[in-house]
Design a protein around this motif. Structure first.
Motif, short mmCIF file in Angstrom:
data_model
loop_
_atom_site.label_atom_id
_atom_site.label_comp_id
_atom_site.label_asym_id
_atom_site.label_seq_id
_atom_site.Cartn_x
_atom_site.Cartn_y
_atom_site.Cartn_z
N UNK A 86 0.83 -1.21 0.00
CA UNK A 86 0.00 0.00 0.00
C UNK A 86 0.86 1.25 0.00
N UNK A 87 1.90 1.26 0.81
CA UNK A 87 2.78 2.43 0.87
C UNK A 87 3.48 2.67 -0.45
N UNK A 88 3.92 1.58 -1.08
CA UNK A 88 4.60 1.71 -2.37
C UNK A 88 3.62 2.14 -3.46
N UNK A 89 2.43 1.54 -3.45
CA UNK A 89 1.41 1.85 -4.45
C UNK A 89 1.00 3.32 -4.40
N UNK A 90 0.92 3.87 -3.20
CA UNK A 90 0.44 5.25 -3.02
C UNK A 90 1.56 6.27 -2.90
N UNK A 91 2.78 5.87 -3.19
CA UNK A 91 3.92 6.77 -2.98
C UNK A 91 3.75 8.10 -3.70
N UNK A 92 3.15 8.07 -4.89
CA UNK A 92 2.98 9.31 -5.66
C UNK A 92 1.96 10.24 -5.02
N UNK A 93 1.09 9.72 -4.16
CA UNK A 93 0.05 10.54 -3.55
C UNK A 93 0.42 11.02 -2.15
N UNK A 94 1.29 10.29 -1.48
CA UNK A 94 1.64 10.65 -0.11
C UNK A 94 1.56 9.43 0.80
N UNK A 95 1.66 9.67 2.09
CA UNK A 95 1.68 8.59 3.07
C UNK A 95 0.28 8.30 3.58
N UNK A 96 -0.15 7.04 3.54
CA UNK A 96 -1.48 6.70 4.08
C UNK A 96 -1.58 7.05 5.56
N UNK A 97 -2.71 7.64 5.94
CA UNK A 97 -2.92 8.05 7.33
C UNK A 97 -3.74 7.04 8.11
N UNK A 98 -4.77 6.47 7.49
CA UNK A 98 -5.65 5.50 8.14
C UNK A 98 -6.30 4.64 7.06
N UNK A 99 -6.71 3.43 7.45
CA UNK A 99 -7.28 2.49 6.49
C UNK A 99 -8.57 1.91 7.06
N UNK A 100 -9.62 1.86 6.22
CA UNK A 100 -10.89 1.22 6.57
C UNK A 100 -11.07 0.04 5.63
N UNK A 101 -11.22 -1.17 6.20
CA UNK A 101 -11.31 -2.39 5.39
C UNK A 101 -12.70 -3.00 5.39
N UNK A 102 -13.73 -2.24 5.78
CA UNK A 102 -15.07 -2.82 5.86
C UNK A 102 -15.58 -3.30 4.52
N UNK A 103 -15.32 -2.53 3.46
CA UNK A 103 -15.82 -2.86 2.13
C UNK A 103 -14.78 -2.40 1.13
N UNK A 104 -13.91 -3.32 0.73
CA UNK A 104 -12.77 -2.91 -0.07
C UNK A 104 -11.71 -2.29 0.83
N UNK A 105 -10.96 -1.34 0.29
CA UNK A 105 -9.92 -0.67 1.07
C UNK A 105 -10.07 0.83 0.88
N UNK A 106 -10.41 1.54 1.95
CA UNK A 106 -10.55 3.00 1.94
C UNK A 106 -9.39 3.60 2.72
N UNK A 107 -8.65 4.48 2.06
CA UNK A 107 -7.41 5.00 2.62
C UNK A 107 -7.50 6.51 2.78
N UNK A 108 -7.24 6.99 3.97
CA UNK A 108 -7.18 8.42 4.22
C UNK A 108 -5.77 8.92 3.94
N UNK A 109 -5.68 10.03 3.20
CA UNK A 109 -4.42 10.68 2.89
C UNK A 109 -4.39 12.04 3.58
N UNK A 110 -3.30 12.75 3.44
CA UNK A 110 -3.24 14.08 4.04
C UNK A 110 -4.03 15.08 3.19
N UNK A 111 -4.23 16.28 3.73
CA UNK A 111 -4.91 17.33 2.97
C UNK A 111 -6.38 17.08 2.74
#
Length: 475
Positions: free
Chosen positions: A402-427
């Motif tokens: 996940x960190x490598x996949x999202x490197x271009x967007x920034x660092x993941x802040x939090x993850x919700x796995x209830x339905x798929x994968x929802x990732x909070x980013x900064x900003x």
């Protein structure tokens, strides 16, 4: 192979796979697995949308009811929430023939217990019963059904008893009628509350209005209508009127979760239950004591509302990103009481949002802006088999990938796995990937401070996901 499949809300598939024997078998499986075990009157109320195939399928459902020892009550063409209300009033089960927002070559069945929508466990029980009833044969001679004309009037009166007669006085509303089963009812109710309701765009052929993934032609039509400056807002619904669509005076479509936020505030809701695809403004600026998030689909929202009530929360409501609003508790709306209706409804969010706009003294656009809700976007990769999307989501669940996949967007802040994968980013950004419950698709949802930023997140996300899956999707 049959296209029939249970998705986030009922059974759906191609009309050619549903008419005749299959609709008879699924309906009979419902009666055997669900309704037959429910105490009370052995009655089913049946409704339908305005698709060309719906009357024939509704007649087959009535035949299946008779074959299962149930009395069938034909409520005709009416909104899904109106049928659910009638089922609750009678203590009966219900079957709504509708494909909701999908094209006319498809249709579906929505099943209800007397207390509301069936659960995911109920769906499993229907599928288990299907094998047993499939060998009993298909529809035979037509079985008479009792005609019921009052269900839609009782649904109309539900809102006339609650909202003040002048709730919408002075508003000019364009009612995009298309082929919504609520097209006349919606115009009548708006006028009853003092609005000037102008009916436009009526169609005698089915128009697949999706209140979440808007078709370019619908966006263009709405903008053209509103460019005249003659209206304060435009309203419409999907085919079976359990999902609303609203646009402001400039023709900008208001997100469904924002309609739910406005409606919940107007009703004084304490606890809201929403799927993970709803915007984070609910926690940030919603003003609710509690926000509960679930998987996508009304059965999960309903289960969340029931759990919240069991914990002592009141009043409780739920809504989805498509705008469908589920009232989980009795409330009072200025003029009078409004009883709980725990199924998706388009009429309540339309009326409540317009009433809130009028009470604010400003425009719908100003009301939305005051919420500081940010912007959201979504899109999909079609033709993505579930094994392919599932493997991608499993990799995305791994922190290192996940960190490598999202490197271009920034660092993941939090993850919700209830339905798929929802990732909070900064900003104030989020990106969310999930497999569709209705089709072989990978969906991407994004949230950002601006519309352009949200759209760019979705574009990036789908392209990156396609690359991560070896370019073997979205053809």
């Amino acid at each position: 192979m049959s296209s029939l499949k249970f998705g986030t809300s009922g059974l759906r598939g191609l009309v050619v796979d549903l008419v005749g024997g299959p609709s008879f078998a699924y309906a009979q499986a419902f009666f055997h697995a669900i309704a037959a075990g429910h105490p009370g009157e052995r009655t089913v109320v049946i409704g339908r949308d305005l698709r060309a195939s719906s009357p024939e399928i509704a007649a087959t459902v009535a035949e299946a009811a008779a074959a299962s020892g149930f009395a069938a009550v034909d409520c005709g063409a009416l909104p899904t929430p109106a049928l659910a209300l009638e089922a609750m009033r009678r203590g009966a089960c219900a079957v709504m023939v509708t494909g909701s927002h999908i094209p006319e070559d498809r249709n579906g069945l929505k099943f209800y217990r007397a207390e509301g929508e069936i659960t995911k466990a109920d769906e499993s029980a229907i599928l288990a019963a299907l094998k047993a009833v499939a060998e009993t044969g298909g529809p035979s001679a037509a079985s008479p059904a009792t005609q019921e004309q009052g269900a839609i009037e009782r649904y109309r009166q539900r809102y006339r008893d609650a909202f003040p007669a002048d709730a919408l006085a002075g508003l000019r509303i364009a009612v995009y009628q298309q082929s919504s089963v609520a097209r006349d009812l919606l115009s009548d109710l708006l006028a009853a509350f003092g609005a000037e309701a102008m009916a436009i765009g009526r169609s005698e052929t089915f128009v697949p209005i999706d209140t979440e993934a808007h078709r370019p032609e619908d966006i263009a039509f709405i903008r053209e209508v509103m460019a005249s400056g003659a209206y304060d807002a435009l309203v419409t619904t999907d085919g079976d009127a359990d999902r609303p669509l609203m646009a402001d005076g400039a023709g900008r479509i208001v997100r469904g979760d924002i309609l739910g936020l406005i409606t919940s505030r107007h009703l004084g809701i304490d606890t809201v239950v929403v799927p993970v695809t709803a915007g984070s403004a609910l926690e940030r600026t919603g003003g609710f004591r509690r926000v509960v998030r679930t998987k996508v689909g009304s059965p999960f929202v309903i289960a969340g509302m029931e759990a919240a009530r069991a914990d002592g929360a009141a009043p409780v409501a739920g809504f989805e990103a498509n705008g469908g609003f589920l009232l989980g508790s009795d409330v009072v709306v200025g003029h009078g009481p409004l009883a709980a209706l725990p199924t998706r409804d388009a009429m309540l969010p339309i009326l409540a949002t317009l009433a809130a706009m009028r009470a604010s003294g400003g425009t719908l656009a100003e009301l939305v802006t005051s919420l500081d809700a940010g912007e959201m976007a979504s899109d999909r990769l079609p033709n993505t088999p579930s094994d392919l999307s599932g493997a991608f989501l499993a990799r995305l669940d791994d922190a290192a990938f996940r960190a490598d996949f999202l490197r271009a967007l920034g660092t993941p802040q939090a993850v919700d796995r209830q339905d798929g994968v929802r990732i909070e980013l900064d900003g104030g950004r989020t990106i969310h990937f999930r497999a569709s419950g209705n089709a072989p698709e990978l969906r991407c949802y994004a949230e950002a401070p601006s519309a352009d930023a949200a759209q760019e997140l979705v574009r990036w996300g789908l392209a990156a996901a396609r690359d991560a899956m070896g370019g073997r999707s979205g053809a």
